[in-house]
Scaffold this active site. Sequence first.
Site, short mmCIF file in Angstrom:
data_model
loop_
_atom_site.label_atom_id
_atom_site.label_comp_id
_atom_site.label_asym_id
_atom_site.label_seq_id
_atom_site.Cartn_x
_atom_site.Cartn_y
_atom_site.Cartn_z
N ASP A 4 29.96 -24.31 19.23
CA ASP A 4 29.64 -23.00 19.48
C ASP A 4 28.87 -22.51 20.59
OD1 ASP A 4 27.41 -23.90 18.05
OD2 ASP A 4 28.50 -23.44 16.01
N ASN A 39 25.59 -21.21 3.45
CA ASN A 39 26.69 -20.46 2.66
C ASN A 39 28.09 -21.17 2.87
OD1 ASN A 39 27.13 -19.99 5.40
ND2 ASN A 39 26.99 -17.84 5.33
N HIS A 85 28.93 -22.34 5.79
CA HIS A 85 29.67 -22.33 7.12
C HIS A 85 30.02 -23.58 7.87
CE1 HIS A 85 25.58 -21.04 8.91
NE2 HIS A 85 26.07 -22.04 9.48
N GLU A 145 32.16 -18.27 9.37
CA GLU A 145 31.27 -17.59 7.95
C GLU A 145 32.50 -17.58 6.95
OE1 GLU A 145 28.37 -17.56 7.92
OE2 GLU A 145 27.31 -16.75 9.69
#
Length: 252
Positions: free
Chosen positions: A67, A135, A137, A142
């Site tokens: 990313d 979370n 990811h 996400e």
Amino acid sequence: MIIKRFDRQEELDRYAAHLINTIVREKQHPVLGLATGSTPVGIYKAVIEEASRTKLSFGHVTTYNLDEYVGLAPDHEQSYSRYMNDHLFKHLDLGKGNTHLPDGLAADPEAECRRYDEMLAQQPLDVQLLGVGHNGHIGFNEPDAQLHGRTHVVKLKEETRKANARFFDQAEQVPEFAFTMGVGSILKAKMIILVARGGDKAAIVKKALQGPITTECPASLLQTHANVIVLLDADAGRDLIEDGTRFQLVHS
């Protein structure tokens, strides 16, 4: 899936580094998928140390990162391009043009996503290094009702931006959007190394590895991959239930 739990961070780092360097040593044209953030820093240091000690060349290696922030130039101090150069690239003899990240300043983000996917299709990943967010990811994929398989631009969850704020002078400086390799591209890697550290990751590690497979926890999709090696410190792995039929926990 093989799960290894380490008592010392240095042992985890050296083990991960050796996995990566073995691929570099044995493959004629190794392609490495790399990650950023705090999780891989010690691993990259161990990669450099082992490569120096064993005189291992990276001249034949190609790398792709997961990313990059949208809107940050490659030389911005918080860009992932700068991170990779500081923590890994400048310390190895990587060939010019052999390291790849999405262009955070791309004028046409959709075209940039297509360009990145085309390169990934031509050079499949031998290994993908991953961390996991609180979370669930992976990359910047996400939690959502559905996930993208290919490279795309994602609006970062507020909890993700807060987690990354420690790298910026002010929380509002954290970009709202990022390019990320899609889950489909990640799962095409021949091997996946998932790393998690700290007790604050224990709950999500258990959910990802022993909970239901769901897009609401993107890391849980790794359960569908045939060759995943999970490396945990003692705290991150504390909630896992040992089950010899599905997992092999190895305590260092």
